[in-house]
Design a protein around this motif. Structure first.
Motif, PDB file in Angstrom:
ATOM      1  N   ALA A  10       0.827  -1.208   0.000  1.00  0.00           N
ATOM      2  CA  ALA A  10       0.000   0.000   0.000  1.00  0.00           C
ATOM      3  C   ALA A  10       0.858   1.254   0.000  1.00  0.00           C
ATOM      4  N   VAL A  11       2.015   1.204   0.666  1.00  0.00           N
ATOM      5  CA  VAL A  11       2.906   2.368   0.688  1.00  0.00           C
ATOM      6  C   VAL A  11       3.496   2.602  -0.698  1.00  0.00           C
ATOM      7  N   TYR A  12       4.058   1.557  -1.285  1.00  0.00           N
ATOM      8  CA  TYR A  12       4.492   1.643  -2.682  1.00  0.00           C
ATOM      9  C   TYR A  12       4.753   0.252  -3.229  1.00  0.00           C
ATOM     10  N   SER A  13       4.192   0.005  -4.392  1.00  0.00           N
ATOM     11  CA  SER A  13       4.433  -1.251  -5.091  1.00  0.00           C
ATOM     12  C   SER A  13       4.229  -1.024  -6.581  1.00  0.00           C
ATOM     13  N   PRO A  14       5.176  -1.491  -7.413  1.00  0.00           N
ATOM     14  CA  PRO A  14       4.991  -1.368  -8.871  1.00  0.00           C
ATOM     15  C   PRO A  14       3.812  -2.195  -9.357  1.00  0.00           C
ATOM     16  N   ALA A  18      -2.452  -4.745  -9.303  1.00  0.00           N
ATOM     17  CA  ALA A  18      -2.582  -6.203  -9.366  1.00  0.00           C
ATOM     18  C   ALA A  18      -2.728  -6.789  -7.964  1.00  0.00           C
ATOM     19  N   HIS A  19      -2.055  -6.175  -6.995  1.00  0.00           N
ATOM     20  CA  HIS A  19      -2.086  -6.688  -5.623  1.00  0.00           C
ATOM     21  C   HIS A  19      -3.462  -6.504  -4.987  1.00  0.00           C
ATOM     22  N   PHE A  20      -4.105  -5.357  -5.264  1.00  0.00           N
ATOM     23  CA  PHE A  20      -5.347  -5.027  -4.554  1.00  0.00           C
ATOM     24  C   PHE A  20      -6.596  -5.087  -5.439  1.00  0.00           C
ATOM     25  N   LYS A  21      -6.469  -5.542  -6.674  1.00  0.00           N
ATOM     26  CA  LYS A  21      -7.593  -5.428  -7.606  1.00  0.00           C
ATOM     27  C   LYS A  21      -8.813  -6.236  -7.190  1.00  0.00           C
ATOM     28  N   ASN A  22      -8.616  -7.327  -6.449  1.00  0.00           N
ATOM     29  CA  ASN A  22      -9.750  -8.177  -6.080  1.00  0.00           C
ATOM     30  C   ASN A  22     -10.206  -7.967  -4.640  1.00  0.00           C
ATOM     31  N   PHE A 260      -1.549  11.634   0.113  1.00  0.00           N
ATOM     32  CA  PHE A 260      -2.430  10.675  -0.564  1.00  0.00           C
ATOM     33  C   PHE A 260      -2.331  10.847  -2.076  1.00  0.00           C
ATOM     34  N   VAL A 261      -2.378  12.089  -2.546  1.00  0.00           N
ATOM     35  CA  VAL A 261      -2.305  12.347  -3.986  1.00  0.00           C
ATOM     36  C   VAL A 261      -0.987  11.846  -4.557  1.00  0.00           C
ATOM     37  N   LEU A 262       0.118  12.103  -3.843  1.00  0.00           N
ATOM     38  CA  LEU A 262       1.437  11.670  -4.323  1.00  0.00           C
ATOM     39  C   LEU A 262       1.521  10.146  -4.396  1.00  0.00           C
ATOM     40  N   ILE A 263       1.021   9.471  -3.362  1.00  0.00           N
ATOM     41  CA  ILE A 263       1.045   8.004  -3.345  1.00  0.00           C
ATOM     42  C   ILE A 263       0.146   7.447  -4.440  1.00  0.00           C
ATOM     43  N   ALA A 264      -0.995   8.094  -4.658  1.00  0.00           N
ATOM     44  CA  ALA A 264      -1.907   7.635  -5.710  1.00  0.00           C
ATOM     45  C   ALA A 264      -1.251   7.762  -7.084  1.00  0.00           C
ATOM     46  N   ILE A 265      -0.552   8.876  -7.314  1.00  0.00           N
ATOM     47  CA  ILE A 265       0.125   9.080  -8.600  1.00  0.00           C
ATOM     48  C   ILE A 265       1.201   8.021  -8.817  1.00  0.00           C
ATOM     49  N   LEU A 266       1.927   7.659  -7.734  1.00  0.00           N
ATOM     50  CA  LEU A 266       2.995   6.659  -7.845  1.00  0.00           C
ATOM     51  C   LEU A 266       2.451   5.254  -8.091  1.00  0.00           C
ATOM     52  N   ASN A 267       1.321   4.941  -7.463  1.00  0.00           N
ATOM     53  CA  ASN A 267       0.837   3.561  -7.485  1.00  0.00           C
ATOM     54  C   ASN A 267      -0.209   3.265  -8.553  1.00  0.00           C
ATOM     55  N   VAL A 268      -1.073   4.227  -8.817  1.00  0.00           N
ATOM     56  CA  VAL A 268      -2.165   3.965  -9.769  1.00  0.00           C
ATOM     57  C   VAL A 268      -1.673   4.266 -11.175  1.00  0.00           C
ATOM     58  N   LYS A 269      -1.255   3.212 -11.867  1.00  0.00           N
ATOM     59  CA  LYS A 269      -0.776   3.390 -13.236  1.00  0.00           C
ATOM     60  C   LYS A 269      -1.156   2.172 -14.058  1.00  0.00           C
ATOM     61  N   GLN A 270      -1.141   2.336 -15.329  1.00  0.00           N
ATOM     62  CA  GLN A 270      -1.625   1.301 -16.234  1.00  0.00           C
ATOM     63  C   GLN A 270      -0.768   0.051 -16.128  1.00  0.00           C
ATOM     64  N   GLU A 271      -1.452  -1.112 -16.072  1.00  0.00           N
ATOM     65  CA  GLU A 271      -0.773  -2.405 -16.019  1.00  0.00           C
ATOM     66  C   GLU A 271      -1.445  -3.360 -17.002  1.00  0.00           C
ATOM     67  N   LYS A 272      -0.921  -4.537 -17.076  1.00  0.00           N
ATOM     68  CA  LYS A 272      -1.533  -5.553 -17.937  1.00  0.00           C
ATOM     69  C   LYS A 272      -2.888  -5.959 -17.390  1.00  0.00           C
ATOM     70  N   ASP A 273      -2.976  -6.017 -16.044  1.00  0.00           N
ATOM     71  CA  ASP A 273      -4.244  -6.395 -15.417  1.00  0.00           C
ATOM     72  C   ASP A 273      -5.065  -5.120 -15.231  1.00  0.00           C
TER      73      ASP A 273
END
Length: 278
Positions: A10-14, A18-22, A260-273
């Motif tokens: 939740a703090v940061y993950s590339p 995918a980790h939290f989608k379900n 929150f905004v900074l973390i959202a920008i870092l984490n919420v990005k386009q992936e294959k899933d």
């Protein structure tokens, strides 16, 4: 441990999405609750280390000898006060007497003046926290200087001496400890529940930020999924607030929102899933 694994992601993950989608809404709520409960417990432990010694000193009852003179005998009969001492009788503030008082304090803790006719002016004249007149007790409450006067007309028979006050206090000690222990157990849960409600409320707005960032990053996430993701994105803001609160207590909603905004920008990005809107 699953919670720590989620916390790190939740703090940061590339692979944040995918980790939290379900994850479900209930799982996100539970994650926030555990986080704020840990926050509350840490704060409580720090507070307890500061109040344990004063609490032990208080429950020892030694302060009664300090504040209630050995030679003072007070009786209240049918709402009228009488003492065995000449009036006015002043019980000075021990901190003022010892020269250790700081800030604005009263010179006296209690003044007994059964001859006082103007209660309010006498309270100010004696610079006392409590004034006992022939038929009432007056005190100044709160920073706004509100004065409260309590008539004693309902007290038919009361006798106070230092040994009696000490005896009453000794009988009350088990109840004081009981309330203290109950507070230690229940207070973290109550504070955590209140904090949970607060964070769930502000998530209504923060979820819109997540949704907007997701749209910019071409991630298909509806508002409900954005709300769930936002619950996990709150991890670092909550931890940051905890650390800062231990230094300087206060409300930091703006700081929480910025992090929150900074973390959202870092984490919420386009992936294959791609997260499907729900």
């Amino acid at each position: 441990m699953k919670f720590l694994h989620d916390l790190r992601a939740a703090v940061y993950s590339p692979n944040f999405l995918a980790h939290f989608k379900n994850r479900t809404f209930n799982q996100a709520v539970l994650f926030i609750f555990v986080l704020v409960l840990i926050q509350t417990l840490i704060t409580e432990v720090i507070v307890l280390t500061r109040v344990v010694n004063p609490f032990i000193t208080f429950t020892s009852g030694n302060f009664i000898k300090q504040y209630y003179p050995e030679d003072l005998d007070v009786t209240v009969t049918d709402g009228l006060v009488a003492t065995n001492q000449a009036n006015p009788y002043l019980i000075a503030n021990p901190d003022v007497r010892a020269g250790t008082a700081t800030g604005t304090v009263f010179s006296n803790i209690v003044v007994i003046d059964t001859q006082a006719t103007d209660t309010i002016s006498a309270l100010h004249r004696y610079n006392t926290y409590v004034l006992v007149t022939h038929d009432s007790v007056a005190s100044e409450n709160g920073p706004d200087g509100e004065i409260r006067v309590i008539p004693l007309k309902n007290i038919k028979n009361l006798h106070l001496t230092q040994p009696l006050v000490q005896e009453y206090f000794t009988k009350a000690i088990p109840y004081i400890y009981g309330v203290g222990i109950l507070g230690i157990i229940l207070l973290p849960l109550l504070v955590a529940a209140f904090s949970l409600g607060y964070y769930l409320f502000i998530l209504l707005g923060l979820a819109l930020i997540t949704w907007f960032i997701a749209r910019l990053r071409k991630v298909d996430a509806g508002y409900k999924k954005s709300y769930i993701l936002s619950g996990y994105l709150l991890a670092l803001p909550i931890l940051t607030d905890l650390v800062l609160d231990l230094i300087i207590p206060g409300s930091r909603f703006v700081l929480i929102a910025v992090i929150f905004v900074l973390i959202a920008i870092l984490n919420v990005k386009q992936e294959k899933d791609i997260i499907q809107a729900t």
